[in-house]
Design a protein around this motif. Sequence first.
Motif, PDB file in Angstrom:
ATOM      1  N   UNK A  12       0.917  -1.360   0.136  1.00 32.85           N
ATOM      2  CA  UNK A  12       0.086  -0.237  -0.146  1.00 32.85           C
ATOM      3  C   UNK A  12       1.145   1.075  -0.237  1.00 32.85           C
ATOM      4  N   UNK A  13       1.890   1.453   1.037  1.00 28.06           N
ATOM      5  CA  UNK A  13       2.712   2.166   0.695  1.00 28.06           C
ATOM      6  C   UNK A  13       4.141   1.418   1.273  1.00 28.06           C
ATOM      7  N   UNK A  14       5.176   1.589   0.537  1.00 31.71           N
ATOM      8  CA  UNK A  14       6.309   1.082  -0.279  1.00 31.71           C
ATOM      9  C   UNK A  14       7.169   1.478   1.444  1.00 31.71           C
ATOM     10  N   UNK A  15       7.219   1.005   2.456  1.00 31.86           N
ATOM     11  CA  UNK A  15       7.650   1.750   3.356  1.00 31.86           C
ATOM     12  C   UNK A  15       7.477   0.845   4.733  1.00 31.86           C
ATOM     13  N   UNK A  16       8.814   0.377   5.767  1.00 33.50           N
ATOM     14  CA  UNK A  16       8.163  -0.187   6.733  1.00 33.50           C
ATOM     15  C   UNK A  16       7.916   0.184   7.872  1.00 33.50           C
ATOM     16  N   UNK A  17       7.925   1.422   7.875  1.00 33.92           N
ATOM     17  CA  UNK A  17       7.362   2.820   8.828  1.00 33.92           C
ATOM     18  C   UNK A  17       5.880   3.153   8.627  1.00 33.92           C
ATOM     19  N   UNK A  18       5.739   3.510   7.241  1.00 35.94           N
ATOM     20  CA  UNK A  18       4.045   3.216   7.156  1.00 35.94           C
ATOM     21  C   UNK A  18       3.744   2.441   7.616  1.00 35.94           C
ATOM     22  N   UNK A  19       4.247   0.546   7.071  1.00 37.99           N
ATOM     23  CA  UNK A  19       2.968  -0.423   7.742  1.00 37.99           C
ATOM     24  C   UNK A  19       3.116  -0.582   9.287  1.00 37.99           C
ATOM     25  N   UNK A  20       4.094  -0.307   9.750  1.00 41.10           N
ATOM     26  CA  UNK A  20       4.182  -0.428  10.988  1.00 41.10           C
ATOM     27  C   UNK A  20       2.951   1.236  12.074  1.00 41.10           C
ATOM     28  N   UNK A  21       3.659   1.368  11.384  1.00 41.58           N
ATOM     29  CA  UNK A  21       2.633   2.721  11.933  1.00 41.58           C
ATOM     30  C   UNK A  21       0.687   2.857  11.936  1.00 41.58           C
ATOM     31  N   UNK A  22       0.441   2.053  11.074  1.00 38.27           N
ATOM     32  CA  UNK A  22      -0.698   1.587  10.124  1.00 38.27           C
ATOM     33  C   UNK A  22      -1.040   0.439  11.015  1.00 38.27           C
ATOM     34  N   UNK A  23      -0.657  -0.646  11.837  1.00 38.90           N
ATOM     35  CA  UNK A  23      -0.744  -1.926  12.407  1.00 38.90           C
ATOM     36  C   UNK A  23      -1.049  -1.077  13.971  1.00 38.90           C
ATOM     37  N   UNK A  24       0.063  -0.273  13.720  1.00 39.57           N
ATOM     38  CA  UNK A  24      -0.303   0.259  15.626  1.00 39.57           C
ATOM     39  C   UNK A  24      -0.884   0.827  16.116  1.00 39.57           C
ATOM     40  N   UNK A  25      -1.197   1.822  14.817  1.00 37.83           N
ATOM     41  CA  UNK A  25      -3.218   2.088  14.942  1.00 37.83           C
ATOM     42  C   UNK A  25      -4.092   1.800  14.998  1.00 37.83           C
ATOM     43  N   UNK A  26      -4.332   0.948  14.083  1.00 34.49           N
ATOM     44  CA  UNK A  26      -5.007  -0.110  14.556  1.00 34.49           C
ATOM     45  C   UNK A  26      -5.384  -0.872  15.522  1.00 34.49           C
ATOM     46  N   UNK A  27      -3.927  -1.750  15.716  1.00 34.58           N
ATOM     47  CA  UNK A  27      -4.416  -2.100  16.917  1.00 34.58           C
ATOM     48  C   UNK A  27      -4.565  -1.393  17.844  1.00 34.58           C
ATOM     49  N   UNK A  28      -3.757  -0.308  18.604  1.00 28.10           N
ATOM     50  CA  UNK A  28      -4.151   0.457  19.347  1.00 28.10           C
ATOM     51  C   UNK A  28      -5.848   0.902  19.784  1.00 28.10           C
ATOM     52  N   UNK A  29      -6.215   1.484  18.279  1.00 30.43           N
ATOM     53  CA  UNK A  29      -7.962   1.637  18.329  1.00 30.43           C
ATOM     54  C   UNK A  29      -8.720   0.357  19.121  1.00 30.43           C
ATOM     55  N   UNK A  30      -8.275  -0.940  18.001  1.00 27.41           N
ATOM     56  CA  UNK A  30      -8.823  -1.607  18.777  1.00 27.41           C
ATOM     57  C   UNK A  30      -8.864  -2.274  20.437  1.00 27.41           C
ATOM     58  N   UNK A  31      -7.574  -1.625  20.696  1.00 24.78           N
ATOM     59  CA  UNK A  31      -7.499  -2.171  22.835  1.00 24.78           C
ATOM     60  C   UNK A  31      -8.766  -1.552  23.289  1.00 24.78           C
ATOM     61  N   UNK A  32      -8.826   0.442  22.443  1.00 21.73           N
ATOM     62  CA  UNK A  32      -9.912   1.440  23.296  1.00 21.73           C
ATOM     63  C   UNK A  32     -10.904   1.221  23.003  1.00 21.73           C
ATOM     64  N   UNK A  33     -11.389   0.550  22.100  1.00 22.83           N
ATOM     65  CA  UNK A  33     -12.596  -0.079  21.519  1.00 22.83           C
ATOM     66  C   UNK A  33     -13.481  -1.576  22.506  1.00 22.83           C
ATOM     67  N   UNK A  34     -12.364  -2.011  22.497  1.00 24.34           N
ATOM     68  CA  UNK A  34     -12.386  -3.537  23.486  1.00 24.34           C
ATOM     69  C   UNK A  34     -12.947  -2.619  25.046  1.00 24.34           C
ATOM     70  N   UNK A  35     -12.133  -1.599  25.192  1.00 26.67           N
ATOM     71  CA  UNK A  35     -12.104  -1.471  26.540  1.00 26.67           C
ATOM     72  C   UNK A  35     -13.109  -0.739  26.955  1.00 26.67           C
TER      73      UNK A  35
END
Length: 359
Positions: free
Chosen positions: A327-350
């Motif tokens: 989607x964007x040829x960058x490991x920094x981008x990929x990990x930011x996307x992954x960690x943002x999604x995980x953070x939102x998921x944790x907040x939603x679960x809480x």
Amino acid sequence: MMGTAPVEANTTQTTQKTGPKERATPSFRYAGHEAAMAFADQVAARHGLAPQWVRQHIGQAERVPAVLKLIAPPPSPAAKNWAAYRERFIEPVRVQAGLRFWQAHSDALARAQAEYGVPAELVVGIIGVETLYGRHTGNFRVLDALATLAFDFPTSHPRAAARAEYFQGELAQLLLMSKRHNVPPSQWRGSYAGAMGLPQFMPTSWERFAVDFDGDGKVDLQGSPADAIGSVAHYLKAYGWQSGMPTHYPARFDEATLDLDTLLAPDILPSFSVATLQSKGVRLDEDAQRHVGLLALVQLHNGDPAAGGAPPSYVIGTDNFYTVTRYNWSSYYALAVIELGQTVARERAAQMSKPKPTD
């Protein structure tokens, strides 16, 4: 966003201004540009379009100096810094916006996950990093941006010819989209690189991967969050997303046997078996040891160590991590996307686990 993901990585802009100053006074319209008009005739002949129609619309495109400034690399690029990059995206405003987006579109996210196998949190992460859930989709006329980059791409760039050719292809696709959807080419709005909508798709990706996920008979990545959700999931599935596979594992090292040069040589492309990683000094947790398939050691710098920066961070990337980088040829981008999604998921679960107030 792009016709091909490797090009997409170089043009995705995740933080972009959308104010009126984006449209600088143009030098001229491309009606007076010989190469642009020759290109218009080629597009017309190749795709069976009326030559005058193509010439008219390419001729209306304006050169935008601001686009050329934005596409150019900084004269003194700063050292890559994963910690600083992460802070731009995993922060309260974006997380809260992600929670609201997930709440408002939970049905579409669940349906996309069921249909394409792409986790809802990953789709939420991508749309959040790309446009802050539609707040920053860009206000350049895409016709102008693509024409500027197609015919006036900075010659100082080491890959100027290839980049110009890429944007010419996207310009041609914009015209075909406009004809197919009966939208005047000048009406599309997007980033300075020509990316559009909540997921920031380039014209080629719009035509290849965008889907009518809300079932209203049209694809609208700007006004329909459901279409954007389904299209992002479809894109990742098309690039090889494997349902149920993690994106990455933690990395620890045995310094005595670590062969870092060999492990980093393939960059983010999964190239090593579990056994090979372990033989070259990588300590894997139990989940990673059970992984089936190849893995990559992904390095993320935290500034220049010589200037006081922290040591690099590392993760073990799977084929799914590599897919996110399409989607964007960058490991920094990929990990930011992954960690943002995980953070939102944790907040939603809480939030969902909190007891509801009683009357």
